[in-house]
Design a protein around this motif. Structure first.
Motif, short mmCIF file in Angstrom:
data_model
loop_
_atom_site.label_atom_id
_atom_site.label_comp_id
_atom_site.label_asym_id
_atom_site.label_seq_id
_atom_site.Cartn_x
_atom_site.Cartn_y
_atom_site.Cartn_z
N VAL A 1 -46.09 0.16 41.09
CA VAL A 1 -46.65 -0.74 40.08
C VAL A 1 -47.87 -0.09 39.42
N LEU A 2 -48.73 0.54 40.21
CA LEU A 2 -49.90 1.21 39.63
C LEU A 2 -49.51 2.41 38.77
N ALA A 3 -48.35 3.01 39.05
CA ALA A 3 -47.87 4.13 38.25
C ALA A 3 -47.25 3.68 36.93
N GLY A 4 -47.12 2.39 36.74
CA GLY A 4 -46.61 1.87 35.48
C GLY A 4 -45.19 1.36 35.51
N GLN A 5 -44.56 1.37 36.66
CA GLN A 5 -43.20 0.84 36.75
C GLN A 5 -43.24 -0.68 36.61
N PRO A 6 -42.30 -1.26 35.89
CA PRO A 6 -42.27 -2.72 35.81
C PRO A 6 -41.86 -3.31 37.16
N ALA A 7 -42.44 -4.42 37.51
CA ALA A 7 -42.15 -5.08 38.80
C ALA A 7 -40.87 -5.89 38.68
N GLU A 8 -39.76 -5.20 38.52
CA GLU A 8 -38.45 -5.84 38.43
C GLU A 8 -37.42 -4.93 39.07
N GLY A 9 -36.29 -5.50 39.38
CA GLY A 9 -35.20 -4.71 39.98
C GLY A 9 -35.57 -4.16 41.34
N PRO A 10 -35.33 -2.87 41.56
CA PRO A 10 -35.59 -2.27 42.87
C PRO A 10 -37.05 -2.31 43.29
N VAL A 11 -37.95 -2.22 42.33
CA VAL A 11 -39.38 -2.27 42.68
C VAL A 11 -39.74 -3.66 43.20
N LEU A 12 -39.24 -4.68 42.54
CA LEU A 12 -39.49 -6.05 42.99
C LEU A 12 -38.87 -6.28 44.37
N LEU A 13 -37.68 -5.76 44.58
CA LEU A 13 -37.02 -5.90 45.87
C LEU A 13 -37.83 -5.22 46.98
N THR A 14 -38.47 -4.10 46.66
CA THR A 14 -39.33 -3.43 47.64
C THR A 14 -40.49 -4.33 48.04
N VAL B 1 -45.07 -4.51 65.96
CA VAL B 1 -45.47 -3.20 65.44
C VAL B 1 -44.46 -2.71 64.39
N GLY B 2 -43.18 -2.90 64.65
CA GLY B 2 -42.16 -2.49 63.70
C GLY B 2 -42.24 -3.25 62.38
N GLY B 3 -42.50 -4.55 62.47
CA GLY B 3 -42.63 -5.36 61.25
C GLY B 3 -43.83 -4.93 60.43
N PHE B 4 -44.96 -4.68 61.10
CA PHE B 4 -46.15 -4.23 60.37
C PHE B 4 -45.95 -2.84 59.79
N ALA B 5 -45.27 -1.97 60.51
CA ALA B 5 -45.01 -0.62 59.99
C ALA B 5 -44.13 -0.69 58.74
N ALA B 6 -43.09 -1.48 58.80
CA ALA B 6 -42.20 -1.63 57.65
C ALA B 6 -42.95 -2.24 56.47
N ALA B 7 -43.75 -3.26 56.73
CA ALA B 7 -44.52 -3.90 55.66
C ALA B 7 -45.52 -2.93 55.05
N THR B 8 -46.12 -2.09 55.87
CA THR B 8 -47.09 -1.12 55.36
C THR B 8 -46.42 -0.09 54.45
N VAL B 9 -45.32 0.47 54.92
CA VAL B 9 -44.63 1.49 54.12
C VAL B 9 -44.08 0.90 52.83
N LEU B 10 -43.42 -0.24 52.92
CA LEU B 10 -42.84 -0.85 51.73
C LEU B 10 -43.91 -1.37 50.78
N GLY B 11 -44.99 -1.94 51.34
CA GLY B 11 -46.09 -2.41 50.51
C GLY B 11 -46.76 -1.27 49.78
N TYR B 12 -46.96 -0.16 50.46
CA TYR B 12 -47.54 1.02 49.83
C TYR B 12 -46.66 1.51 48.69
N SER B 13 -45.36 1.56 48.93
CA SER B 13 -44.42 1.99 47.91
C SER B 13 -44.45 1.06 46.70
N PHE B 14 -44.48 -0.22 46.95
CA PHE B 14 -44.52 -1.20 45.87
C PHE B 14 -45.79 -1.06 45.04
N ILE B 15 -46.93 -1.02 45.70
CA ILE B 15 -48.22 -0.91 45.01
C ILE B 15 -48.30 0.39 44.22
N THR B 16 -47.86 1.49 44.83
CA THR B 16 -47.90 2.79 44.16
C THR B 16 -47.03 2.78 42.91
#
Length: 79
Positions: free
Chosen positions: A35-48, A18-33
């Motif tokens: 990238v869709l907002a126009g941030q380049p997928a590099e540095g901290p965004v890529l690490l997320t 449950v903890g792994g899925f929760a972390a993946a959900t929050v971080l995945g949501y942050s990453f997708i949001t």
């Protein structure tokens, strides 16, 4: 210290899943949001995004572990 019982092992594995899925959900949501907002997928965004994948891997590992625990429990209950 005695080894944890099968029930305790199942509980620990379920909590980690449950903890792994929760972390993946929050971080995945942050990453997708981001990238869709126009941030380049590099540095901290890529690490997320990488951390989201690691969260899924963590959950998958303990899902596999839970399967082994369930098989051991089933085998111990057979006459």
């Amino acid at each position: 210290m005695p080894a944890p019982t099968l029930r305790q092992q199942k509980t620990f594995a379920a909590i980690r899943i449950v903890g792994g899925f929760a972390a993946a959900t929050v971080l995945g949501y942050s990453f997708i949001t981001n990238v869709l907002a126009g941030q380049p997928a590099e540095g901290p965004v890529l690490l997320t995004g990488v951390m989201a994948l690691l969260g899924l891997g963590y959950a998958a590992y303990y899902t596999r572990s839970l399967g082994r625990i369930a098989a051991a429990e089933k085998q111990s209950q057979q006459p």
